[in-house]
Design a protein around this motif. Sequence first.
Motif, PDB file in Angstrom:
ATOM      1  N   UNK A 130      44.783  48.288  67.488  1.00 44.26           N
ATOM      2  CA  UNK A 130      44.717  49.745  67.623  1.00 44.26           C
ATOM      3  C   UNK A 130      45.439  50.254  68.873  1.00 44.26           C
ATOM      4  N   UNK A 131      45.340  49.552  69.984  1.00 35.77           N
ATOM      5  CA  UNK A 131      46.082  49.958  71.188  1.00 35.77           C
ATOM      6  C   UNK A 131      47.581  49.876  70.904  1.00 35.77           C
ATOM      7  N   UNK A 132      47.987  48.872  70.135  1.00 33.18           N
ATOM      8  CA  UNK A 132      49.381  48.761  69.732  1.00 33.18           C
ATOM      9  C   UNK A 132      49.837  49.915  68.853  1.00 33.18           C
ATOM     10  N   UNK A 133      48.904  50.604  68.231  1.00 32.59           N
ATOM     11  CA  UNK A 133      49.205  51.763  67.384  1.00 32.59           C
ATOM     12  C   UNK A 133      49.061  53.090  68.145  1.00 32.59           C
ATOM     13  N   UNK A 134      48.815  53.003  69.456  1.00 37.18           N
ATOM     14  CA  UNK A 134      48.722  54.219  70.261  1.00 37.18           C
ATOM     15  C   UNK A 134      47.315  54.747  70.489  1.00 37.18           C
ATOM     16  N   UNK A 135      46.303  54.032  70.053  1.00 33.38           N
ATOM     17  CA  UNK A 135      44.921  54.448  70.283  1.00 33.38           C
ATOM     18  C   UNK A 135      44.488  54.030  71.687  1.00 33.38           C
ATOM     19  N   UNK A 154      43.084  58.530  69.212  1.00 34.37           N
ATOM     20  CA  UNK A 154      44.516  58.764  69.364  1.00 34.37           C
ATOM     21  C   UNK A 154      44.741  60.259  69.194  1.00 34.37           C
ATOM     22  N   UNK A 155      45.367  60.870  70.184  1.00 30.05           N
ATOM     23  CA  UNK A 155      45.666  62.301  70.146  1.00 30.05           C
ATOM     24  C   UNK A 155      47.177  62.460  70.095  1.00 30.05           C
ATOM     25  N   UNK A 156      47.651  63.233  69.133  1.00 32.71           N
ATOM     26  CA  UNK A 156      49.081  63.491  69.024  1.00 32.71           C
ATOM     27  C   UNK A 156      49.315  64.969  68.765  1.00 32.71           C
ATOM     28  N   UNK A 157      50.498  65.409  69.111  1.00 35.10           N
ATOM     29  CA  UNK A 157      50.885  66.815  68.905  1.00 35.10           C
ATOM     30  C   UNK A 157      51.732  66.920  67.642  1.00 35.10           C
ATOM     31  N   UNK A 161      49.549  71.692  65.550  1.00 37.62           N
ATOM     32  CA  UNK A 161      48.678  71.626  66.726  1.00 37.62           C
ATOM     33  C   UNK A 161      48.312  70.193  67.067  1.00 37.62           C
ATOM     34  N   UNK A 162      47.259  70.059  67.836  1.00 41.18           N
ATOM     35  CA  UNK A 162      46.801  68.739  68.273  1.00 41.18           C
ATOM     36  C   UNK A 162      46.016  68.051  67.165  1.00 41.18           C
ATOM     37  N   UNK A 163      46.300  66.770  66.967  1.00 40.27           N
ATOM     38  CA  UNK A 163      45.603  65.980  65.955  1.00 40.27           C
ATOM     39  C   UNK A 163      44.844  64.865  66.655  1.00 40.27           C
ATOM     40  N   UNK A 164      43.556  64.762  66.363  1.00 40.35           N
ATOM     41  CA  UNK A 164      42.726  63.698  66.924  1.00 40.35           C
ATOM     42  C   UNK A 164      42.323  62.742  65.810  1.00 40.35           C
ATOM     43  N   UNK A 165      42.666  61.473  66.014  1.00 41.84           N
ATOM     44  CA  UNK A 165      42.269  60.421  65.086  1.00 41.84           C
ATOM     45  C   UNK A 165      41.263  59.541  65.818  1.00 41.84           C
TER      46      UNK A 165
END
Length: 189
Positions: A130-135, A154-157, A161-165
């Motif tokens: 998961x850290x390898x996937x940006x989490x 994982x938060x992305x723009x 807007x902002x997306x929280x996974x």
Amino acid sequence: MPHLAFVRRTAALTAAVGLALATAGCGAGTEPPASATTAERSPEPRTVASDGPTELPTFDPSSAVGTYAQGFPADLFPLPKGATLLASSARPAPAPKDSKTKSTPMTQVTLNLASALPAKKVVEQARTILVGQGFKQIPAPDSSGLTEQTAFLRISKTKAGEVQESLVVGVLDDGDRRLASISGTVRTP
């Protein structure tokens, strides 16, 4: 050889569960064969039990046994080394009701694995993936009896807007193996 025995036990368990589910309703409404004793007596009317299952159970089409469910982002969480995929599910997450703008489509996922590795090693494998996937690893909710538990965010723009996974990884040590569950909400692939 212990790994091969573990895989065989897991396969046998999966096959037994599948067979039990497939035959759960097969005997409903049938009568036992007549024996010599019952044949000599006068026939008595028999009724079929109305509270027994009459057809096979149905399962949520968003789930799958032994493989990734349709819509599950397999590239997000590939099967860790030494793990056996038991079941998975993927279903669209409901859109927020208070949002006036178009939101990013999200999917609720669950992945159930079995492993012979120690619980801490199973969590470390999940962390690495998961850290390898940006989490980023975050504090987990109460463990509720699990051997190990952690969470990832994982938060992305996006244009919307902002997306929280978020995903929670929980591991239960049942003695011979560790049962891991990875579940949460991620962007729809």
